[in-house]
Scaffold this motif. Sequence first.
Motif, short mmCIF file in Angstrom:
data_model
loop_
_atom_site.label_atom_id
_atom_site.label_comp_id
_atom_site.label_asym_id
_atom_site.label_seq_id
_atom_site.Cartn_x
_atom_site.Cartn_y
_atom_site.Cartn_z
N PRO A 119 -29.85 -25.73 6.76
CA PRO A 119 -28.83 -25.83 7.82
C PRO A 119 -29.42 -26.35 9.14
O PRO A 119 -28.74 -27.11 9.86
CB PRO A 119 -28.33 -24.39 7.96
CG PRO A 119 -28.57 -23.80 6.61
CD PRO A 119 -29.87 -24.39 6.15
N THR A 120 -30.66 -25.99 9.46
CA THR A 120 -31.24 -26.48 10.71
C THR A 120 -31.49 -27.99 10.62
O THR A 120 -31.31 -28.72 11.59
CB THR A 120 -32.56 -25.76 11.07
OG1 THR A 120 -33.56 -26.00 10.07
CG2 THR A 120 -32.35 -24.26 11.21
N LEU A 121 -31.89 -28.45 9.43
CA LEU A 121 -32.10 -29.91 9.27
C LEU A 121 -30.77 -30.65 9.35
O LEU A 121 -30.69 -31.75 9.91
CB LEU A 121 -32.78 -30.20 7.92
CG LEU A 121 -34.16 -29.58 7.71
CD1 LEU A 121 -34.69 -29.94 6.32
CD2 LEU A 121 -35.14 -30.02 8.80
N ALA A 122 -29.72 -30.03 8.79
CA ALA A 122 -28.39 -30.66 8.87
C ALA A 122 -27.98 -30.81 10.34
O ALA A 122 -27.40 -31.83 10.74
CB ALA A 122 -27.37 -29.82 8.10
N ALA A 123 -28.29 -29.79 11.15
CA ALA A 123 -27.95 -29.87 12.58
C ALA A 123 -28.76 -30.95 13.28
O ALA A 123 -28.29 -31.59 14.22
CB ALA A 123 -28.19 -28.51 13.24
N GLY B 30 -25.90 -11.66 11.24
CA GLY B 30 -24.72 -12.12 10.48
C GLY B 30 -24.66 -11.45 9.11
O GLY B 30 -24.33 -12.09 8.12
N GLU B 31 -24.97 -10.15 9.07
CA GLU B 31 -25.01 -9.38 7.81
C GLU B 31 -25.88 -10.06 6.75
O GLU B 31 -25.57 -10.05 5.56
CB GLU B 31 -23.59 -9.14 7.29
CG GLU B 31 -22.79 -8.29 8.28
CD GLU B 31 -21.41 -7.92 7.77
OE1 GLU B 31 -21.27 -7.62 6.59
OE2 GLU B 31 -20.48 -7.97 8.58
N GLY B 32 -26.96 -10.66 7.20
CA GLY B 32 -27.91 -11.29 6.26
C GLY B 32 -27.51 -12.69 5.84
O GLY B 32 -28.17 -13.29 4.99
N MET B 33 -26.43 -13.23 6.44
CA MET B 33 -25.94 -14.55 6.02
C MET B 33 -26.20 -15.64 7.06
O MET B 33 -25.87 -16.81 6.84
CB MET B 33 -24.44 -14.48 5.72
CG MET B 33 -24.12 -13.73 4.45
SD MET B 33 -24.79 -14.53 2.96
CE MET B 33 -23.66 -15.92 2.77
N ALA B 34 -26.76 -15.28 8.23
CA ALA B 34 -27.02 -16.30 9.25
C ALA B 34 -28.44 -16.83 9.12
O ALA B 34 -29.29 -16.24 8.44
CB ALA B 34 -26.82 -15.69 10.63
N VAL B 35 -28.68 -17.96 9.76
CA VAL B 35 -30.03 -18.53 9.87
C VAL B 35 -30.44 -18.38 11.33
O VAL B 35 -29.61 -18.62 12.23
CB VAL B 35 -30.02 -20.02 9.46
CG1 VAL B 35 -31.37 -20.67 9.76
CG2 VAL B 35 -29.66 -20.18 7.98
N GLN C 219 -21.20 -17.32 13.30
CA GLN C 219 -22.07 -18.39 13.79
C GLN C 219 -23.19 -18.58 12.76
O GLN C 219 -23.90 -17.64 12.43
CB GLN C 219 -22.67 -18.01 15.14
CG GLN C 219 -23.46 -19.16 15.72
CD GLN C 219 -23.87 -18.90 17.16
OE1 GLN C 219 -23.26 -18.10 17.85
NE2 GLN C 219 -24.90 -19.60 17.60
N LEU C 220 -23.35 -19.82 12.28
CA LEU C 220 -24.32 -20.04 11.20
C LEU C 220 -25.76 -19.98 11.71
O LEU C 220 -26.60 -19.31 11.12
CB LEU C 220 -24.06 -21.40 10.53
CG LEU C 220 -25.05 -21.79 9.43
CD1 LEU C 220 -25.07 -20.76 8.31
CD2 LEU C 220 -24.72 -23.17 8.87
N ILE C 221 -26.06 -20.68 12.82
CA ILE C 221 -27.45 -20.74 13.30
C ILE C 221 -27.55 -20.08 14.68
O ILE C 221 -26.84 -20.48 15.61
CB ILE C 221 -27.95 -22.20 13.40
CG1 ILE C 221 -27.75 -22.93 12.06
CG2 ILE C 221 -29.43 -22.23 13.81
CD1 ILE C 221 -28.10 -24.43 12.10
N HIS C 222 -28.39 -19.07 14.78
CA HIS C 222 -28.63 -18.39 16.06
C HIS C 222 -29.95 -18.89 16.61
O HIS C 222 -30.97 -18.81 15.93
CB HIS C 222 -28.75 -16.87 15.86
CG HIS C 222 -27.45 -16.24 15.49
ND1 HIS C 222 -26.74 -15.42 16.35
CD2 HIS C 222 -26.73 -16.32 14.36
CE1 HIS C 222 -25.64 -15.03 15.76
NE2 HIS C 222 -25.61 -15.55 14.55
#
Length: 344
Positions: free
Chosen positions: A157-161, A297-302, A277-280
Amino acid sequence: MAVRVGVLGATGAVGQRFIQLLDDHPTFELAAVTASESSVGRSYRDAAKWRVDTPIPDDVAEMEVVATEPDAVPDDLDLVFSSLPSSVAADVEPDFAEAGYVLSSNSSNLRMAEDVPLTIPEVNAEHLELIEVQRDERGWDGALVKNPNCSTITMTPTLAALDEFGLERVHVSTLQAVSGAGYSGVTSMEIIDNAIPHIGGEEEKMETESRKLLGEFDGSGVELHGADVSASCNRIPTIDGHLENVFAELADDPSVEDVAAAMEAYPGLDLPSAPEQLIHVFDDPLRPQPRLDRMTGEGMAVCAGGIQETAGGVKYNCLAHNTIRGAAGAAVLNGELLVEDGWV
Ligand SMILES: NC(=O)C1=CN([C@@H]2O[C@H](COP(=O)(O)OP(=O)(O)OC[C@H]3O[C@@H](n4cnc5c(N)ncnc54)[C@H](OP(=O)(O)O)[C@@H]3O)[C@@H](O)[C@H]2O)C=CC1
Ligand SMILES: N[C@@H](CC(=O)OP(=O)(O)O)C(=O)O
């Protein structure tokens, strides 16, 4: 209306995370649990050596474990999650898809197959359209969809951003938690007071799966992203949460603020397991840390931090929970997307 689901390999380390995440799920209703022959016929409570930090849900504890074959599970299951050893999954998953079941699988077999969608819903949901190609080529009524490897999910996800700045080359070095190897995967004598600078097959998975995830679906297949990705994978004595040091070369010359803003603004999805929010992004150079930040994010965020300009691009750290966002949570989210997009 409830979506009836089953879990293949439900007694294992990832299987237990599935059971935890499916408990009280707003849409999914667990209707079958499978495991190996040695567990078949036993109650789930008896067959699973429960190691998750919340109790076994009462209704699941009394369920009977059935064989991992299409004939052994109810034929009205809408969706099947899979967390089998990949050698077992390679034999069994095609049988389920042929029998008409739609599978969301965490196992590594077939992730790079040209007709198998490999998806992170926030990054490449449109790749699910590959299911049409898969059905044409394999003659399946069901479908097989994969989530990527846990280390790959953490950085992608960080690379996609960053791709809006022209992603050209990535070097990544990982510090991976022991839970990634399974409960008995690494002994305490091997890992305490130590670090192991190799994880079999992991580097190649990061180098190939990331390019498929970031690739373009052209209606008949996925063209891999052109960036060159090079990975170095290491095991360290943390329990959960993979931390990664990423060096990304970019065509453009964004500032640290531009990069942080692009990551923070990367869109999430409105699905039950998707974090708001996906990326913090942390300003504090001491974050993210596995123990402090893996449950974001309950273990679902990056989580990302330590962003700095470097020759030709940027360097930063990223972190995600490897058995939630990196495994069972990833497959549940893919299942939610399959429902949302009408494949289930
Ligand atoms: N551990 C982790 O954090 C991660 C694991 N993965 C992947 O997820 C998958 C599962 O890993 P993990 O949960 O750690 O593995 P485990 O060994 O803990 O669990 C394996 C599961 O598969 C079942 N199983 C084993 N052999 C067979 C068989 N021949 N037929 C039917 N069922 C069988 C086991 O049943 P029984 O209890 O009866 O033996 C158990 O339910 C693997 O592909 C792994 O690479 C991916 C990301 C992270
Ligand atoms: N190899 C990963 C866990 C894993 O099983 O990955 P995969 O889903 O690609 O098999 C780790 O050791 O942390």
